[in-house]
Design an enzyme around this catalytic site. Structure first.
Site, PDB file in Angstrom:
ATOM      1  N   ALA A  37      30.988  -3.679   1.802  1.00  0.00           N
ATOM      2  CA  ALA A  37      29.789  -3.409   1.174  1.00  0.00           C
ATOM      3  C   ALA A  37      29.939  -2.515   0.094  1.00  0.00           C
ATOM      4  O   ALA A  37      29.347  -1.689  -0.432  1.00  0.00           O
ATOM      5  CB  ALA A  37      28.660  -2.864   2.056  1.00  0.00           C
ATOM      6  N   GLY A  54      32.093  -1.715  -4.043  1.00  0.00           N
ATOM      7  CA  GLY A  54      31.570  -2.236  -5.517  1.00  0.00           C
ATOM      8  C   GLY A  54      31.839  -3.801  -5.588  1.00  0.00           C
ATOM      9  O   GLY A  54      31.201  -4.438  -6.307  1.00  0.00           O
ATOM     10  N   LYS A  84      34.017   1.885  -8.722  1.00  0.00           N
ATOM     11  CA  LYS A  84      33.091   1.104  -9.419  1.00  0.00           C
ATOM     12  C   LYS A  84      31.811   1.384  -9.331  1.00  0.00           C
ATOM     13  O   LYS A  84      30.798   1.139 -10.124  1.00  0.00           O
ATOM     14  CB  LYS A  84      33.032  -0.337  -8.723  1.00  0.00           C
ATOM     15  CG  LYS A  84      34.579  -1.160  -9.090  1.00  0.00           C
ATOM     16  CD  LYS A  84      34.767  -2.613  -8.463  1.00  0.00           C
ATOM     17  CE  LYS A  84      35.992  -3.098  -9.078  1.00  0.00           C
ATOM     18  NZ  LYS A  84      36.355  -4.403  -8.543  1.00  0.00           N
ATOM     19  N   ASN A 105      32.920  -2.613 -13.623  1.00  0.00           N
ATOM     20  CA  ASN A 105      34.405  -2.711 -13.476  1.00  0.00           C
ATOM     21  C   ASN A 105      35.001  -2.810 -14.734  1.00  0.00           C
ATOM     22  O   ASN A 105      36.256  -2.776 -15.111  1.00  0.00           O
ATOM     23  CB  ASN A 105      34.774  -4.034 -12.761  1.00  0.00           C
ATOM     24  CG  ASN A 105      34.762  -5.290 -13.541  1.00  0.00           C
ATOM     25  OD1 ASN A 105      33.920  -5.301 -14.357  1.00  0.00           O
ATOM     26  ND2 ASN A 105      35.583  -6.216 -13.187  1.00  0.00           N
ATOM     27  N   TYR A 163      44.630 -10.051  -3.714  1.00  0.00           N
ATOM     28  CA  TYR A 163      45.586 -10.913  -3.787  1.00  0.00           C
ATOM     29  C   TYR A 163      47.104 -10.045  -3.894  1.00  0.00           C
ATOM     30  O   TYR A 163      48.031 -10.821  -4.245  1.00  0.00           O
ATOM     31  CB  TYR A 163      45.361 -11.248  -5.628  1.00  0.00           C
ATOM     32  CG  TYR A 163      45.232 -10.096  -6.581  1.00  0.00           C
ATOM     33  CD1 TYR A 163      46.296  -9.596  -7.208  1.00  0.00           C
ATOM     34  CD2 TYR A 163      44.051  -9.688  -6.989  1.00  0.00           C
ATOM     35  CE1 TYR A 163      46.390  -8.882  -8.119  1.00  0.00           C
ATOM     36  CE2 TYR A 163      44.019  -8.606  -7.737  1.00  0.00           C
ATOM     37  CZ  TYR A 163      45.157  -8.067  -8.465  1.00  0.00           C
ATOM     38  OH  TYR A 163      44.977  -7.192  -9.213  1.00  0.00           O
TER      39      TYR A 163
HETATM   40  P1  NAP Z   1      35.221   0.023  -2.736  1.00  0.00           P
HETATM   41  O1  NAP Z   1      34.131   0.222  -3.615  1.00  0.00           O
HETATM   42  O2  NAP Z   1      36.122   1.247  -2.395  1.00  0.00           O
HETATM   43  O3  NAP Z   1      34.636  -0.480  -1.195  1.00  0.00           O
HETATM   44  C1  NAP Z   1      35.882  -0.880  -0.024  1.00  0.00           C
HETATM   45  C2  NAP Z   1      35.231  -1.759   1.136  1.00  0.00           C
HETATM   46  O4  NAP Z   1      36.076  -1.991   1.733  1.00  0.00           O
HETATM   47  C3  NAP Z   1      34.060  -1.030   1.498  1.00  0.00           C
HETATM   48  O5  NAP Z   1      33.040  -1.677   1.983  1.00  0.00           O
HETATM   49  C4  NAP Z   1      34.972  -0.142   2.755  1.00  0.00           C
HETATM   50  O6  NAP Z   1      34.108   0.096   3.859  1.00  0.00           O
HETATM   51  C5  NAP Z   1      35.978  -1.202   3.183  1.00  0.00           C
HETATM   52  N1  NAP Z   1      36.907  -0.763   3.670  1.00  0.00           N
HETATM   53  C6  NAP Z   1      38.042   0.007   3.383  1.00  0.00           C
HETATM   54  N2  NAP Z   1      38.879   0.133   4.095  1.00  0.00           N
HETATM   55  C7  NAP Z   1      38.654  -0.582   5.418  1.00  0.00           C
HETATM   56  C8  NAP Z   1      39.294  -0.909   6.740  1.00  0.00           C
HETATM   57  N3  NAP Z   1      40.287  -0.419   6.931  1.00  0.00           N
HETATM   58  N4  NAP Z   1      38.325  -1.746   7.612  1.00  0.00           N
HETATM   59  C9  NAP Z   1      37.384  -2.228   7.187  1.00  0.00           C
HETATM   60  N5  NAP Z   1      36.631  -2.020   5.921  1.00  0.00           N
HETATM   61  C10 NAP Z   1      37.195  -1.330   4.956  1.00  0.00           C
HETATM   62  O7  NAP Z   1      36.377  -1.107  -3.114  1.00  0.00           O
HETATM   63  P2  NAP Z   1      36.061  -2.394  -4.099  1.00  0.00           P
HETATM   64  O8  NAP Z   1      35.982  -1.980  -5.485  1.00  0.00           O
HETATM   65  O9  NAP Z   1      34.903  -3.036  -3.526  1.00  0.00           O
HETATM   66  O10 NAP Z   1      37.412  -3.427  -3.912  1.00  0.00           O
HETATM   67  C11 NAP Z   1      37.405  -3.956  -2.479  1.00  0.00           C
HETATM   68  C12 NAP Z   1      38.595  -4.938  -2.421  1.00  0.00           C
HETATM   69  O11 NAP Z   1      38.266  -5.912  -3.328  1.00  0.00           O
HETATM   70  C13 NAP Z   1      39.902  -4.158  -2.978  1.00  0.00           C
HETATM   71  O12 NAP Z   1      41.038  -4.983  -2.100  1.00  0.00           O
HETATM   72  C14 NAP Z   1      39.946  -4.896  -4.495  1.00  0.00           C
HETATM   73  O13 NAP Z   1      41.428  -4.997  -4.959  1.00  0.00           O
HETATM   74  C15 NAP Z   1      39.347  -6.106  -4.104  1.00  0.00           C
HETATM   75  N6  NAP Z   1      38.926  -7.000  -5.605  1.00  0.00           N
HETATM   76  C16 NAP Z   1      39.555  -7.991  -6.137  1.00  0.00           C
HETATM   77  C17 NAP Z   1      39.108  -8.422  -7.282  1.00  0.00           C
HETATM   78  C18 NAP Z   1      39.746  -9.801  -7.964  1.00  0.00           C
HETATM   79  O14 NAP Z   1      39.161  -9.981  -9.065  1.00  0.00           O
HETATM   80  N7  NAP Z   1      40.252 -10.347  -7.038  1.00  0.00           N
HETATM   81  C19 NAP Z   1      37.822  -7.762  -7.792  1.00  0.00           C
HETATM   82  C20 NAP Z   1      37.190  -6.739  -7.232  1.00  0.00           C
HETATM   83  C21 NAP Z   1      37.985  -6.178  -6.056  1.00  0.00           C
HETATM   84  P3  NAP Z   1      33.289   1.558   3.944  1.00  0.00           P
HETATM   85  O15 NAP Z   1      31.940   1.395   3.114  1.00  0.00           O
HETATM   86  O16 NAP Z   1      33.011   1.588   5.541  1.00  0.00           O
HETATM   87  O17 NAP Z   1      34.210   2.574   3.598  1.00  0.00           O
END
Ligand code: NAP
Length: 518
Positions: free
Chosen positions: A360, A362, A297, A318, A455
Site C-alpha cells: 500500500a 506509492g 513518491k 514519480n 525487476y
Molecule cells: P514505498 O512507497 O516505500 O512502499 C513500500 C511498500 O512495501 C509498503 O507497502 C511497505 O509496507 C512494503 N514493504 C516494504 N518492506 C516490506 C517487507 N519486508 N514485507 C512486506 N511489505 C514490505 O515504495 P514504492 O514506491 O511503492 O515501491 C515499491 C516497489 O515497487 C519497489 O520495489 C519499486 O522498485 C517497485 N516499483 C516498480 C516500478 C516499475 O516500473 N517496475 C514502479 C514503481 C515501483 P509498509 O506500509 O508496511 O511499510
C-alpha cells in the site's frame, strides 16, 4: 571539461600497466597508488610515467587518510623523492602530478616537483563526514596558485554534499578536485564538471583487488554510459532520487537514449537520505527533471509547486520537472503499469477480474487507481494494515494484513477469492532489501496471473514460487520501460523513436544485466 583519472591499485607495476592498457581509451590520466604496491615493487616506480604513456599522478596514501601505507613518514618522503628523482627534460617521462597532503611539509620535495613541472595536488581527506572547520581548512590549503586543491570527504548525508558544494565555491582562481566519497556521493563523480572538479577518480572495478576509495565508479561506465568527458556547463541534468537506490535501470535507459539521439543531457542516480535536501541540491545544480522512487513518491508531494490531476487523484508522484514557479509533479507509473498489465494479459480492461494487490505504498497507489479505472475488483493487503484500509477505502476495495507465519488464515482465504491476478507492489525481495517473500503462506494454484513490480532481481523469491507453480508471470521491467518513455516526454518534450524503443526493449534487460555484471 573534467578529466577521468583511472586509479591503479594493483600490487605490481606490470599488473597496473596491463589494466591501464585495457582501459586506456576511457581515461585521460592515471593515478599510481604506490601504497597498494607490494613493498619490493615500490622500488621501480620511477619509470612508470614513461611506461604508462599518459599523465600520471604519484600518490602514496597514508592509512589515516583511507590509504594502505603504514610505514613511517621518513620512508614515505624517500619514496616520493625517488618518484621525482632523475627528472627528464621531456616532461612526459616524469610524473605529471604528485598528491601530497595539507599537513605535508617538505619544502625541498615541493621545490623539486615545481622545478621539473610536476604539479602539486594538495589534498585533504575527511573520512568522518564534512569537517566543522572546512572553511579554515580550505583557506589554509590555498598556499600557491599553481597547486590543485583536493577535498575528499566521506559524505554521510545529502546535506554533507550540499555543504561540500557550497564550500568548494570558496576556491576561486585555482584548480580543485572535489570527491564526495561513498555511495551517497556517486553523482558528484559523474557530475565532476558541474561540481567544478578538475578530474574525477575511477576504477576498473572488475579488475581491482583493492578498492581505490569508497564509491569510486567504473571507468568504462563513467565514460561510455554517462559520457562524463562530454559534460559541460550546458549539459542538462536529469536523474532518479531514492534511498538506498542500489539498482535502477533508468540511468542505463536514459543515457543510452541521450547518447543515441545526440542529446546534450545526462541522467544520474541520486541516492538521497532526505527529499528536501535533495531538492535543495537540485536547485544548486540546476537539475531539470527527476524520477522519484522508493521511499519518496508520497513524501515529495509537499515539495511541489503544482501537480497533475493524476497525482492529485492517486496521491503519489514519480516524476518532477523544473518550471519557472517550482517543481511540477506527475505520475507515469499509472499508465506504465496498466499498459504493461493489459499487454501481458492480452486484454483491453479488467472487467470481471478479481485481483489481489500486495502493498500500500506509492506504487500500490498507482496500481489501485488503474485497477479501479479499468473495472477490476480488488483486495489490498499490506504489512501496515491501516495503510491498506485507507487505500482500499478510496475505491471500495477490500483490505487486510499480510498473512504471516503464526498468523490466522483469514488473509489467505481472502486471497483465494481475489486470485485471478496477483500484483506484488512491495519492496520486499528488491535488490538492496531483505530477499523475503511477502506472501510466503499463500500456495499458488498455477491459475493466477502474477505480476511483480520489482525487476532487480529479475526474479524475486515471490515470483519464483509463482513460476514454479505454473502461473503466468511478468516482472516490472516492461512497466519501468513504459513509464520511463513517458518520463522522457515530460523531461525533453520529445518522443523516443519507435525503432529505438524496440531495440532497447528487446535487448534491454540483457544488455543492462550484462553491464551490471561487468
Ligand atoms: P514505498 O512507497 O516505500 O512502499 C513500500 C511498500 O512495501 C509498503 O507497502 C511497505 O509496507 C512494503 N514493504 C516494504 N518492506 C516490506 C517487507 N519486508 N514485507 C512486506 N511489505 C514490505 O515504495 P514504492 O514506491 O511503492 O515501491 C515499491 C516497489 O515497487 C519497489 O520495489 C519499486 O522498485 C517497485 N516499483 C516498480 C516500478 C516499475 O516500473 N517496475 C514502479 C514503481 C515501483 P509498509 O506500509 O508496511 O511499510
Amino acid at each position: 571539461m573534467s578529466k577521468i583519472c583511472l586509479c591503479l591499485t594493483a600490487k605490481t607495476i606490470n599488473r597496473n600497466l596491463e589494466i591501464l592498457d585495457k582501459y586506456r581509451k576511457y581515461t585521460d590520466l592515471a593515478e599510481l597508488r604506490v601504497d597498494c604496491l607490494d613493498p619490493d615493487e615500490r622500488l621501480y616506480i620511477r619509470r612508470f610515467p614513461e611506461l604508462a604513456g599518459l599523465p600520471v599522478i604519484l600518490t602514496i596514501r597514508r592509512d589515516i587518510d583511507g590509504g594502505h601505507f603504514t610505514g613511517g613518514e621518513g620512508v614515505r618522503v624517500k619514496l616520493l623523492a625517488n618518484g621525482l628523482a632523475y627528472a627528464n627534460a621531456d616532461s612526459r617521462f616524469n610524473f605529471a602530478y604528485i598528491d601530497i597532503e595539507d599537513d605535508f611539509d617538505v619544502p625541498s620535495l615541493e621545490e623539486a616537483a615545481r622545478t621539473f613541472g610536476t604539479r602539486i595536488i594538495r589534498s585533504c581527506h575527511c573520512l568522518n563526514g564534512i569537517a566543522s572547520d572546512i572553511h579554515e581548512k580550505i583557506k589554509s590549503m590555498q598556499r600557491s596558485g599553481d597547486e590543485i586543491i583536493k577535498l575528499a570527504v566521506s559524505v554521510k548525508s545529502t546535506s554533507d554534499v550540499i555543504k561540500m558544494h557550497k564550500a568548494s565555491k570558496e576556491i576561486t582562481d585555482q584548480d580543485k578536485i572535489l570527491v564526495c566519497m561513498g555511495h551517497g556521493g556517486i553523482y558528484s563523480r559523474i557530475l565532476a564538471e558541474k561540481f567544478g572538479s578538475f578530474l574525477t577518480y575511477s576504477s576498473a572495478l572488475s579488475e581491482s583487488e583493492i578498492a581505490g576509495a569508497p564509491g569510486q565508479m567504473d571507468v568504462r561506465e563513467l565514460s561510455e554510459l554517462y559520457h562524463c568527458r562530454k559534460i559541460t556547463n550546458k549539459t542538462k541534468i536529469y536523474g532518479i532520487v531514492g534511498y538506498p537506490l542500489k539498482a535502477s535501470v533508468s540511468p542505463w535507459f536514459f543515457n543510452t537514449i541521450f547518447g543515441l539521439e545526440n542529446i546534450d543531457a545526462v541522467y544520474v542516480p541520486f541516492p538521497a537520505d532526505s527529499i528536501t535536501d535533495m531538492l535543495e541540491l537540485a536547485e544548486q545544480l540546476e537539475v531539470q527533471g527527476l524520477s522519484i522512487t522508493v521511499p519518496y513518491k508520497e513524501a515529495v508531494l509537499s515539495e511541489l509547486a503544482k501537480y497533475s490531476p493524476v497525482v492529485q487523484f492517486v496521491g503519489a508522484c514519480n516524476t518532477i520537472s523544473r518550471t519557472d514557479t517550482g517543481w511540477y509533479g506527475d505520475n507515469t507509473d499509472c499508465a506504465g503499469f496498466s499498459e504493461s498489465l493489459l499487454a501481458f494479459l492480452g486484454k483491453k480492461n479488467l472487467k470481471n477480474k478479481k485481483i489481489t494487490i500486495i502493498g500500500a505504498g506509492g506504487a500500490a497507489c498507482a496500481v489501485a487507481s488503474e485497477v479501479h479505472r479499468l473495472g477490476g475488483k480488488a483486495l489490498i493487503l499490506n504489512r501496515t494494515v491501516h495503510k491498506a484500509k485507507t487505500l482500499a477505502s478510496q475505491y471500495n476495495f477490500r483490505w487486510g494484513g499480510l498473512p504471516k507465519n503464526g498468523g490466522d488464515s483469514e488473509g489467505i482465504d481472502l486471497i483465494s477469492k481475489y486470485s485471478d491476478i496477483i500484483i506484488q507492489t512491495t519492496s520486499a525481495g528488491m535488490e538492496g532489501y531483505e530477499a523475503s517473500d511477502p506472501l510466503e503462506l499463500y500456495s499458488f494454484s498455477g491459475k493466477e496471473a502474477v505480476m511483480d513490480l520489482i525487476y532487480t532481481p529479475a526474479v524475486t523469491p515471490f515470483l519464483r514460487r509463482a513460476m514454479v507453480a505454473g502461473c503466468k508471470t511478468i516482472n516490472g521491467y516492461d512497466m519501468v520501460i513504459r513509464q520511463a518513455c513517458l518520463q522522457y516526454s515530460h523531461f525533453t518534450g520529445g518522443e523516443i523513436p519507435e525503432k529505438l524503443l524496440f531495440q532497447i526493449n528487446t535487448s534491454g534487460a540483457n544488455t543492462w544485466n550484462k553491464i551490471r555484471s561487468g
